[in-house]
Design an enzyme around this catalytic site. Sequence first.
Site, PDB file in Angstrom:
ATOM      1  CB  CYS A 113      -0.931   0.013   1.201  1.00 40.51           C
ATOM      2  SG  CYS A 113      -2.030   1.441   1.202  1.00 40.51           S
ATOM      3  CB  ALA A 239      -8.958  -4.122  -5.480  1.00 40.00           C
TER       4      ALA A 239
END
Length: 492
Positions: A113, A239
């Site tokens: 991330c 996602a």
Amino acid sequence: MAVRLSFRNITALAPMVRVGTLPMRLLALDYGADLVYCEELIDIKMAQCQRVVNEVLDTVDFVAPDERVMFRTCEREKERVVFQMGTADPDRALIVAKLVEKDVAAIDVNMGCPKEYSTKGGMGAALLSDPDKIVAILRMLVTGVSIPVTCKIRILPTVEETVSLVRRIEETGVAAVAVHGRLRDERPRHPLHCDFIRAVAEAVSVPIIANGGSLDLVKTHADIEEFRRRTGTSSVMLARAAMWNASVFSSSGPFPLERVMEDYLKYAIRYENHAFNTKYCLCQMLRDKVESPQGKLLQAAQTHADISAAFGLQQFFLQTEDQLQQKRSRLQSGCPPDALLMDGDVCTMAVKFLRREYPPHISPKMFLLEWSRKEKLQQPLYEMVQRSQDRAFQSTVTFAGQKYRSSLWEKSKKFAEQAASVVCLRVLGIPEGRIGEGESDLVCKRKRDGTTNGTTEEERSSKRHSGESQLETETLNVNGDHDNADTPPERR
């Protein structure tokens, strides 16, 4: 030892901030996902949590010291949910992993991330510049827990660097590596580097899960196989494509968005998801329709009751609320709903105020007030608190030097005060005015008929409540509760 998962030939729901909570994970499983990842949860916050079995919801909750539920899971997903953590410390990572290992199928470490909330403190994509720490964390976890350990990374500037890193990761004994095919500084608008993912998959024997193809490569279930082929992996992680319409996991999909949103909302209500998290996820599903009439209703919503109204699910919401309240009553310390318990210096009962049990112009609060006047006692004093996660209310009434409240939470301040009055009246053995209770001289006939000097008791009660509500609002502001009422549980 738990049965170890296979990460080959699977399609997974990727970890997504504010999206990967229990309702979305269950929805993805319903539609065909093989594994579901929770959103990244930071080790420092999780290490402070207590594991709580929630018998009302049939869930296991990990609750922070401030009573926020940081992670909620259930038996339905136990064998297929992967717990993702943000960490930069091997010892702390192991503490969190051991805390949750009996309730999840695997542990994943976020190493990809690029957002600041993840990279600060050396977590997330910041770990990519410290391979030694990556190895230390993963080895600690692999040797310290009985369930599989995985990690999720982004690619490095060259294929050679990326392959070298994954080879070091493989040596730690992890069960799989998810690879997002973009550099740390790249965003969804940048092309996905499928060649990097393919090179990694060909260089190692550990299962590689391809990630990052939602915008350009995967729009429907049929595209998943093409994504596998282009990346050379057997497994795929989705996602945004799943966030927009979770039926992307279904071979018989896609299903109409209206159905998907209703299915999601039902799970959110059933498992008491935070209303603002529910609202966020539904807005993501609406995308360019967020300014539609339904979208505007959703944006204005503050509670699950409001959201349910926007989607025509009011009846489902009310039925579910009633079922959960009844279950709370049955489970209240193993006692019947009217059992008296002491919470410190407060007398409590699991009592819910049901308006239908009383005549139109009669209420327990009215009876308690009249009793205080008859006995020449100080009038009852009500104190109100609001629970931030669902904006529910609980009132404590002080009467004749003793405090009383219901252990159940109500949807309005008005009902919370009535519930507290019921507890007080029942403990003292005073009539409360319920239908079938018989006449009482506490409330005169004019009040039972609903008029006094030409004004209905309902109107006067409304005026009194208006003033009380203003006072309660001021009290909440003084205590700081009102300012935080709209703030969802902190997840990062």
